[in-house]
Write a protein that holds these residues in place. Structure first.
Motif, short mmCIF file in Angstrom:
data_model
loop_
_atom_site.label_atom_id
_atom_site.label_comp_id
_atom_site.label_asym_id
_atom_site.label_seq_id
_atom_site.Cartn_x
_atom_site.Cartn_y
_atom_site.Cartn_z
N ASN A 214 0.32 -3.42 -4.43
CA ASN A 214 -0.64 -4.38 -3.90
C ASN A 214 -1.97 -3.71 -3.54
O ASN A 214 -2.77 -4.25 -2.80
CB ASN A 214 -0.07 -5.08 -2.66
CG ASN A 214 -0.83 -6.34 -2.32
OD1 ASN A 214 -1.02 -7.21 -3.16
ND2 ASN A 214 -1.28 -6.46 -1.08
N GLY A 215 -2.19 -2.50 -4.08
CA GLY A 215 -3.46 -1.81 -3.84
C GLY A 215 -3.54 -1.09 -2.52
O GLY A 215 -4.61 -0.61 -2.14
N GLY A 216 -2.41 -0.98 -1.81
CA GLY A 216 -2.41 -0.31 -0.52
C GLY A 216 -2.00 1.14 -0.64
O GLY A 216 -1.67 1.63 -1.72
N ASN A 217 -2.01 1.82 0.50
CA ASN A 217 -1.62 3.23 0.53
C ASN A 217 -1.17 3.57 1.94
O ASN A 217 -1.42 2.81 2.88
CB ASN A 217 -2.78 4.14 0.12
CG ASN A 217 -2.31 5.38 -0.60
OD1 ASN A 217 -1.21 5.89 -0.33
ND2 ASN A 217 -3.12 5.89 -1.52
N VAL A 218 -0.51 4.68 2.06
CA VAL A 218 -0.08 5.15 3.38
C VAL A 218 -1.05 6.18 3.92
O VAL A 218 -1.38 6.18 5.10
CB VAL A 218 1.34 5.74 3.30
CG1 VAL A 218 1.76 6.32 4.65
CG2 VAL A 218 2.34 4.68 2.87
N ASN A 227 -2.35 0.45 8.01
CA ASN A 227 -2.68 -0.84 8.60
C ASN A 227 -3.76 -1.61 7.83
O ASN A 227 -4.35 -2.55 8.36
CB ASN A 227 -3.13 -0.66 10.06
CG ASN A 227 -4.37 0.22 10.17
OD1 ASN A 227 -4.67 0.97 9.25
ND2 ASN A 227 -5.07 0.12 11.29
N THR A 228 -4.03 -1.25 6.58
CA THR A 228 -5.00 -1.99 5.80
C THR A 228 -4.41 -3.33 5.36
O THR A 228 -3.18 -3.48 5.27
CB THR A 228 -5.42 -1.22 4.54
OG1 THR A 228 -4.27 -1.06 3.68
CG2 THR A 228 -5.99 0.15 4.90
N PRO A 229 -5.25 -4.34 5.09
CA PRO A 229 -4.73 -5.64 4.65
C PRO A 229 -3.86 -5.53 3.40
O PRO A 229 -2.85 -6.23 3.28
CB PRO A 229 -6.01 -6.43 4.37
CG PRO A 229 -7.04 -5.82 5.26
CD PRO A 229 -6.71 -4.35 5.28
N GLN A 230 -4.24 -4.66 2.46
CA GLN A 230 -3.46 -4.52 1.23
C GLN A 230 -2.07 -3.95 1.51
O GLN A 230 -1.07 -4.38 0.93
CB GLN A 230 -4.19 -3.60 0.25
CG GLN A 230 -5.49 -4.17 -0.30
CD GLN A 230 -6.66 -3.95 0.63
OE1 GLN A 230 -6.51 -3.32 1.70
NE2 GLN A 230 -7.83 -4.44 0.25
N THR A 231 -2.00 -2.97 2.42
CA THR A 231 -0.72 -2.37 2.76
C THR A 231 0.18 -3.35 3.52
O THR A 231 1.37 -3.48 3.23
CB THR A 231 -0.92 -1.09 3.59
OG1 THR A 231 -1.64 -0.14 2.81
CG2 THR A 231 0.41 -0.49 4.00
N VAL A 232 -0.39 -4.03 4.47
CA VAL A 232 0.37 -5.01 5.25
C VAL A 232 0.90 -6.12 4.35
O VAL A 232 2.08 -6.51 4.45
CB VAL A 232 -0.50 -5.60 6.38
CG1 VAL A 232 0.23 -6.75 7.07
CG2 VAL A 232 -0.87 -4.52 7.40
N ALA A 233 0.05 -6.61 3.45
CA ALA A 233 0.49 -7.66 2.52
C ALA A 233 1.56 -7.14 1.57
O ALA A 233 2.48 -7.87 1.18
CB ALA A 233 -0.71 -8.18 1.73
#
Length: 313
Positions: A214-218, A227-233
């Motif tokens: 989903n385009g997020g990262n740790v 805690n970015t929107p992409q990671t949370v989603a």
């Protein structure tokens, strides 16, 4: 498969012979080396997690055929890589020299090398040999300028699906969830998906897949980005998957997921490539009914991101 088996056989032969040449253990146990120099039979211990396929046994048979005065004793560890790690750390930190060759997760190289539990293989696993491997696995066996292991196999997370129920695999997590809801009950299924939900390394891999897809990262450099929107989603997808999974999915490891899927009870399964030959085996109720596809993507990404891993020895 013939070429792959030959490569695997060569690797295990190389691994075992290298350890014998080097002296059998990092604790200086040179019994095998001395015995082989006298042409006497010798037994070495190979420690590894349980192999649900016949691959390890076939490789050992090929090795023993090539080196008839060397016998391989297999020390089988639990399926969980966390349990395997704990077993190794407990034994090796206590000075246990009973293990001659060990199978390691790809991420353990720095820890084990820094603790002097491994022997450097720079002059055994030569540059010419390394050039025949993918760059990533070779990088994984390199630490502090030295080579400490040989890549055994490379893994990537994949999506299994019932192709007798689903004609085209989902490209997104939303599609997967909707397909699962629309088709549960068909073909004897009870659940939408099974995956590794137990609190161990397998769940970490699953979580990283939904986050990355989903385009997020740790982490980004030394900055925590959980805690970015992409990671949370992305993590929300994992929670949504539990709603279409068996009630006990939070206790599942790889083999638990495979067994449920192989019994025909789930439409989808997230697992590793090893499961392919098993779910399509002659004794599998879903033989020839299984397809394989890439990990789906999230709404905020262009592609799925499978967790990459593998085993060293």
């Amino acid at each position: 498969m013939g070429i792959k088996n030959k490569i695997m056989t060569s690797l295990v032969s190389l691994i075992l012979v290298l350890i014998l040449i080097a002296g059998c253990s990092s604790n200086g146990n040179s019994t095998a080396t001395n015995s082989t120099s006298k042409n006497e039979p010798v037994t070495i211990t190979y420690s590894s997690g349980k192999d649900s396929t016949p691959a390890t046994q076939k490789l050992i048979e090929a090795f023993e055929q090539k080196y008839p005065n060397i016998k391989v004793k297999v020390q089988e560890l639990p399926n969980s890589t966390d349990d395997q790690h704990n077993s190794y750390v407990t034994a090796l930190s206590a000075g246990d020299s009973s293990i001659d060759v060990l199978a390691m997760d790809i991420i353990w190289t720095p820890e084990f090398a820094a603790a002097n539990w491994l022997l450097p293989l720079d002059d055994k696993f030569t540059q010419e040999m390394r050039d025949k491997f993918l760059p990533g696995p070779v990088e994984a066996v390199t630490y502090d300028g030295h080579i400490w292991a040989v890549p055994r196999f490379t893994d990537a997370g994949v999506l299994y699906y019932r192709k007798d129920i689903i004609s085209t695999p989902p490209k997104t997590w939303e599609e997967l969830i909707q397909m699962a809801k629309d088709n549960v009950g068909k073909g004897g299924t009870k659940y939408g998906i099974v995956f590794q939900g137990n609190q161990y390394e397998g769940l970490v891999c699953d979580a990283l897949e939904v986050i990355g897809s989903n385009g997020g990262n740790v982490l980004e450099g030394d900055k925590v980005t959980i805690n970015t929107p992409q990671t949370v989603a992305g993590l929300q997808y994992l929670l949504d998957l539990t709603k279409i999974a068996p009630p006990g999915v939070t206790t599942y490891q790889e083999e638990d997921a495979r067994n449920v899927f192989q019994q025909g009870e789930a439409i989808f399964m997230r697992n590793w490539p090893y499961a392919w030959s098993l779910v399509n085996g002659d004794d599998s109720p879903i033989k020839d009914k299984v397809g394989i596809a890439p990990i789906p993507k999230g709404k905020d990404s262009q592609a799925g991101t499978p967790a990459l891993g593998g085993t060293l020895a």
